[in-house]
Design an enzyme around this catalytic site. Structure first.
Site, mmCIF file in Angstrom:
data_model
loop_
_atom_site.group_PDB
_atom_site.id
_atom_site.type_symbol
_atom_site.label_atom_id
_atom_site.label_comp_id
_atom_site.label_asym_id
_atom_site.label_seq_id
_atom_site.Cartn_x
_atom_site.Cartn_y
_atom_site.Cartn_z
ATOM 1 N N TRP A 319 29.126 18.912 4.990
ATOM 2 C CA TRP A 319 29.248 18.824 6.449
ATOM 3 C C TRP A 319 30.697 18.598 6.851
ATOM 4 C CZ3 TRP A 319 31.109 15.065 9.741
ATOM 5 C CH2 TRP A 319 30.809 15.220 11.098
ATOM 6 N N HIS A 320 31.433 17.848 6.041
ATOM 7 C CA HIS A 320 32.803 17.501 6.402
ATOM 8 C C HIS A 320 33.774 18.665 6.256
ATOM 9 C CE1 HIS A 320 31.283 13.362 6.167
ATOM 10 N NE2 HIS A 320 32.298 13.058 6.939
ATOM 11 N N GLY A 321 33.437 19.643 5.486
ATOM 12 C CA GLY A 321 34.356 20.773 5.376
ATOM 13 C C GLY A 321 33.944 21.764 4.313
ATOM 14 N N PHE A 466 36.402 18.988 11.525
ATOM 15 C CA PHE A 466 35.015 18.997 11.070
ATOM 16 C C PHE A 466 34.054 19.385 12.179
ATOM 17 C CE2 PHE A 466 36.886 15.344 8.496
ATOM 18 C CZ PHE A 466 37.374 16.222 7.549
#
Length: 466
Positions: A319-321, A466
């Protein structure tokens, strides 16, 4: 446009509030907020604002159909699944398709597509609108028949870019029925100032320390400075992200919205489990309620719990990248939490609190190194440097970059402010003199923050990507 910019504070925010607090009804005020939110997003993403509106349209149409066929559970479920799939597919295309193609190309597959620009805040607003669709299907929220109010929920400018991830259930009633109270306007303004100071003074101030060390060489900076660089980034990401959340919560409070807390002093945690109860609360609870529990949560066998946690933390990292270091970071926490759940938790509780706190901060700081450095060669170099034994060449270090000394100064206020000092401020405000002193202090802090903004270059929030 970012919160920590003069154009936002003295242009968009000033005009928005000047119009918002005119003596007109709720519909007028919602229109002002919606237009301000679209302008805020379009300021830096004029084309990609269409993507966000399209996501809202998909959720709106899906919501209407879910409500229409609510009596037929199979149809309602199918519509929910299709709606969720379309929204997730949009996230995948804009955030992960280039990553997937690059990895397939590295395996020898001849695939080529143009570079797809990542819309700012897409991960945040995607999770927000997913909560509306899923909760509507579950029956825990009511259908929003007004598309523009649903769009306002999705793109409300205080929390649009970097959270907190606000669920529709949190603001469902406040969209139409809220009250702007003088005490909350003052409290929200103070919260905004605190968040602004966290970002422009503490986060930006400490940021250059890690940047200088990672841009240098191990032979000069040595093992100790690499650990200090890890600690510097640990402080930077906390004050950067929690500062944004403070500003978002404060702006929401000014306009009558009550967002839930996103940080509860995570660096005082004495276990990794406690850390994640305090860090980015809106994300961890989102994965808990919409992924972990539907998978079975902890209401199943130990082996199944491990699989559930593996899925959740792999997705949390991703999800963060769209980069393997984020996946590695998620799996790193998966391993730590499994160890803590089945053995380490009892061990930590048996230790004095100061010892369990030191152990927790050691692993948290190490995790931020994995999170921070996307290039695996540079990451390996940094981790190797941290676990080697090489002295610091102090004279050569200062001659190479004198700015590291001024950046090191920010360790002191960062250490102080990571503790819950705010509760002491609230106690001071309980009497009239203390309240007056608090008001003066917040005004001084605002002036200092503005000075920092004027004297610094553009520095967006870390979680913008993000």
């Amino acid at each position: 446009m970012v919160f920590s910019s003069l154009s936002f504070i003295f242009l968009l925010l000033a005009i928005t509030f000047a119009l918002y607090f005119l003596p007109f009804g709720r519909v007028y005020k919602n229109v002002v907020l919606l237009l301000a939110s679209i302008i805020f997003y379009a300021w830096g993403e004029p084309r990609l604002v269409i993507v966000m509106i399209a996501v809202a349209l998909v959720a709106y149409g899906g919501g209407l159909l879910i409500d229409k066929y609510r009596s037929d559970k199979s149809k309602a479920k199918l519509i929910m699944i299709i709606t969720v799939a379309l929204i997730v597919a949009n996230l995948f295309i804009f955030k992960y398709l280039n990553f997937a193609v690059d990895n397939l190309a590295s395996l020898g597959l001849n695939i080529s597509i143009g570079e797809i620009r990542l819309p700012i805040g897409i991960s945040f607003y995607t999770f927000q609108i997913l909560s509306y669709v899923i909760d509507l299907y579950r029956g825990s929220v009511k259908l929003q028949k007004n598309f523009f109010y649903l769009l306002l929920y999705l793109c409300f400018f205080p929390q649009l870019i970097a959270g907190p991830i606000v669920r529709y259930s949190t603001v469902e009633e406040e969209i139409n029925n809220r009250e702007e109270k003088f005490d909350e306007i003052i409290a929200g303004s103070k919260r905004f100032i605190i968040g602004l100071a966290k970002k422009v003074i503490l986060a930006n101030g400490i940021a250059s320390f890690a940047e200088i060390v990672y841009a240098g060489t191990f032979e000069v900076y040595g093992t100790a400075m690499y650990w200090l660089a890890a600690l510097a980034y640990t402080f930077q990401i906390y004050f950067d992200f929690s500062g944004y959340s403070d500003m978002a919560i404060g702006l929401g409070l000014i306009t009558g919205f009550h967002f839930l807390e996103n940080f509860e002093h995570p660096y005082i945690a004495t276990s990794i489990t406690e850390f994640w109860r305090r860090w980015h609360i809106s994300l961890s609870t989102w994965f808990r309620d919409y992924v972990y529990i539907p998978l079975g949560g902890n209401r199943c066998s130990a082996s199944r719990q491990i699989v559930n946690l593996l899925i959740v933390w792999a997705l949390t990292g991703l999800w963060h990248g769209a980069s393997w270091n984020f996946v590695l970071w998620g799996l790193y926490y998966f391993v730590l939490l499994i160890i803590e759940k089945f053995w380490g938790g009892k061990f930590l509780k048996s230790l004095p609190k100061i010892a369990s706190w030191c152990i927790t901060m050691f692993f948290v700081s190490l995790g931020w190194v994995i999170f921070n450095i996307t290039d695996f060669t540079a990451l390996q170099y940094a981790l190797t440097s941290m676990f080697s034994s090489h002295k610091v060449e102090w004279l050569e270090m200062y001659m190479t970059n004198t700015g590291i000394a001024s950046a090191a100064f920010y360790f002191i206020p960062c250490i102080i402010c990571m503790f819950p000092v705010g509760k002491y401020v609230k106690k001071i405000e309980e009497n009239d003199i203390g309240l007056a002193l608090s008001n003066v202090w917040h005004l001084i802090l605002l002036v200092i923050s503005i000075i920092y903004i004027i004297s610094s270059s553009y520095n967006p929030f870390i979680y913008f990507r993000f």
